[in-house]
Design an enzyme around this catalytic site. Structure first.
Site, PDB file in Angstrom:
ATOM      1  N   HIS A  67       0.842  -1.193   0.000  1.00 49.81           N
ATOM      2  CA  HIS A  67       0.000   0.000   0.000  1.00 49.81           C
ATOM      3  C   HIS A  67       0.877   1.242   0.000  1.00 49.81           C
ATOM      4  CE1 HIS A  67      -3.431   2.596   0.832  1.00 49.81           C
ATOM      5  NE2 HIS A  67      -2.650   3.232   1.674  1.00 49.81           N
TER       6      HIS A  67
ATOM      7  N   ARG B 203     -15.203  12.347   8.859  1.00 55.47           N
ATOM      8  CA  ARG B 203     -13.965  13.017   9.285  1.00 55.47           C
ATOM      9  C   ARG B 203     -13.653  14.191   8.375  1.00 55.47           C
ATOM     10  NH1 ARG B 203     -10.006   8.406   8.578  1.00 55.47           N
ATOM     11  NH2 ARG B 203      -8.446   9.979   9.024  1.00 55.47           N
TER      12      ARG B 203
ATOM     13  N   SER C 179      -7.851   3.328   9.266  1.00 50.35           N
ATOM     14  CA  SER C 179      -8.526   3.394   7.973  1.00 50.35           C
ATOM     15  C   SER C 179      -7.733   2.628   6.913  1.00 50.35           C
ATOM     16  CB  SER C 179      -8.688   4.872   7.602  1.00 50.35           C
ATOM     17  OG  SER C 179      -9.038   5.032   6.262  1.00 50.35           O
TER      18      SER C 179
HETATM   19  N1  URA Z   1      -6.011   7.283   3.395  1.00 52.25           N
HETATM   20  C1  URA Z   1      -6.962   6.485   3.915  1.00 52.25           C
HETATM   21  O1  URA Z   1      -7.304   5.467   3.320  1.00 52.25           O
HETATM   22  N2  URA Z   1      -7.524   6.815   5.083  1.00 52.25           N
HETATM   23  C2  URA Z   1      -7.182   7.915   5.765  1.00 52.25           C
HETATM   24  O2  URA Z   1      -7.723   8.161   6.828  1.00 52.25           O
HETATM   25  C3  URA Z   1      -6.198   8.753   5.213  1.00 52.25           C
HETATM   26  C4  URA Z   1      -5.627   8.410   4.037  1.00 52.25           C
END
Ligand code: URA
Ligand code: CA
Length: 432
Positions: free
Chosen positions: A82, A168, A183
């Site tokens: 990722h 958020r 997240s």
């Molecule tokens: N990328 C995400 O997938 N989540 C976040 O909270 C910030 C960046």
């Protein structure tokens, strides 16, 4: 249990239990906890943080809030990578065939998403015939046979994250370390990863602007992954300029192929070797990172990684001849060279502005409905540390029937010059 008590408990800096965290994530997912309570909770977390144990429970609760991909029929350790978001980040396209050529299974489900360019699957659609929609069983069979397949995401992964992220966004709580880490990690875990490699970007064009912030995020995610039983490693890499030369869809496929031929941009190759080494090591195909890196270098330079790419393309009905003939991919009708108006050494190239420039040419999606122009994008001719004279070509823009003026202004704004030469450090840190 009452949500208001959990909000107050977090507000007072106390640790929530597994049951309490499950209660609030499940309640929020199925709409029994309203947005206003969740936003108060997010703000409490913003100020009070979470313990390592809370972070894991939070991540797992989100991962389990919707569908989870079951990759257990695939042999071997499934290692996912990722990136926290780069511009012109062509690494996935290089890494998938590269690490597969060493036997590490790459079962990649990729979203389209919004952004400066398309996602990995949009880029792959530049290859004539390439199919990203394949049935789940076919996908699994392909990975078992060839060690690599990339499909479009199906199913409803991490609905709690989708809701919470949108919340958020409008409540000033995006920039909270435990919320960001949860997240990102929840989505990797729901996608079926056994092990995870993270590329945390730092710099003006990245989510994390300082090395300290990037380090903190990387360490937090590595801790969550390991506590959740997924071996996790990370690197912190530079985003004070876009990666490689190409930003676009077909243009990045071309760049990935060049890299698989051992002729790619130096920074892109270096980053792929570093991330690839972690993937191969976690996939247990090497006993050290340095051994893994040597194996990868061999595959990159003896043509086996390129062969794997052709096999992967052909298996998904794409025309593997693209590796010899880039004109088989969409080509832009118009091009424009952006010339330097100043001279000196390139000190920085704001990756974000370059990304917006590519998007203004049609390379990315502003809304879910936007159409991508696969041929559009840009090529950087000057990178950080290069000398520039007035009139030198900085960037070539590619588009179809677009006004180039916005992109041109953005390119000029993104280049910073200096009298002294400096070379950026590409890899700031390796976290194992
Ligand atoms: N990328 C995400 O997938 N989540 C976040 O909270 C910030 C960046
Ligand atoms: Ca690139």
């Amino acid at each position: 249990m009452r949500m208001v008590d959990l909000i107050v408990k977090k507000q007072e800096g106390k640790e929530l239990s597994r049951e309490e965290i499950r209660f609030l994530i499940e309640g929020y997912t199925n709409d029994t906890i309203p947005d206003y309570q969740m936003s108060a909770f997010a703000m409490a977390v913003y100020f009070q943080d979470m313990t390592d144990q809370e972070r894991v429970e939070f991540t797992m609760a989100i991962a389990e809030s919707g569908d989870q991909i079951d990759l257990s029929e695939i042999e071997g350790i499934k290692v996912d990578k990722h990136s926290t978001g780069g511009v012109g980040d062509t690494t996935t396209l290089v890494l998938a065939p590269l690490v597969a050529s060493i036997g590490v299974p790459v079962a990649k489900m990729s979203g389209r998403g919004l952004g400066h360019t398309g996602g990995t699957i949009d880029k792959l659609e530049s290859i004539p015939g390439f199919r990203v929609e394949i049935a789940e069983q076919t996908f699994i069979d392909l990975v078992n046979k060839n060690k690599v397949a990339v499909v479009g995401q199906s199913g409803d992964l991490c609905p709690a994250d989708k809701k919470l992220y949108a919340l958020r966004d409008v409540t000033g709580t995006v920039n909270s370390l435990p919320l960001i880490a949860g997240s990102i990690m929840s989505k990797k875990i729901a996608a079926g990863a056994d092990a995870i490699v993270l590329d945390v970007k730092v710099g003006a064009g990245a989510f994390m602007k300082s090395i300290e912030d990037a380090e903190e995020l990387a360490h937090a995610m590595v801790a969550i992954g390991n506590l959740a039983g997924r071996n996790t490693m990370a690197i912190i890499s530079d985003m004070s300029q876009p990666l490689g030369f190409a930003v676009g869809n077909a243009l990045e496929i071309e760049e990935a192929i060049e890299t698989l031929k051992g002729k790619g941009p130096a920074d892109l190759e270096e980053l792929c070797l570093e991330l690839g080494a972690q993937m191969v090591y976690l996939g247990e195909r090497a006993t050290s990172l340095s051994e893994a890196k040597e194996l990868l270098k061999v595959k990159l330079h003896n043509g086996e990684a390129l062969e794997k790419f052709k096999e992967f393309i052909a298996a998904q009905d794409g025309n593997p001849e693209v590796v010899n003939d880039y004109s088989l991919m969409p080509q832009a009708k118009d091009k424009k060279e952006v010339l330097a108006e100043e001279e000196g050494y390139v000190a920085e190239i704001n990756a974000d502005s370059i990304g917006v420039a590519a998007m203004s040419l049609g390379a990315g999606r502003a809304t879910k409905e936007s159409e991508i122009d696969l041929a559009a994008g840009l090529i950087l001719h000057k990178k950080v540390g290069d000398t520039v004279k007035k009139g030198d070509i900085l960037v070539t823009l590619f588009a179809n029937d677009k006004d180039f003026s916005e992109a041109e202004a953005l390119v000029h704004a993104s280049y910073q010059f200096r009298k002294q030469k400096n070379k950026p450090t590409l890899i700031h840190e390796v976290i194992t």
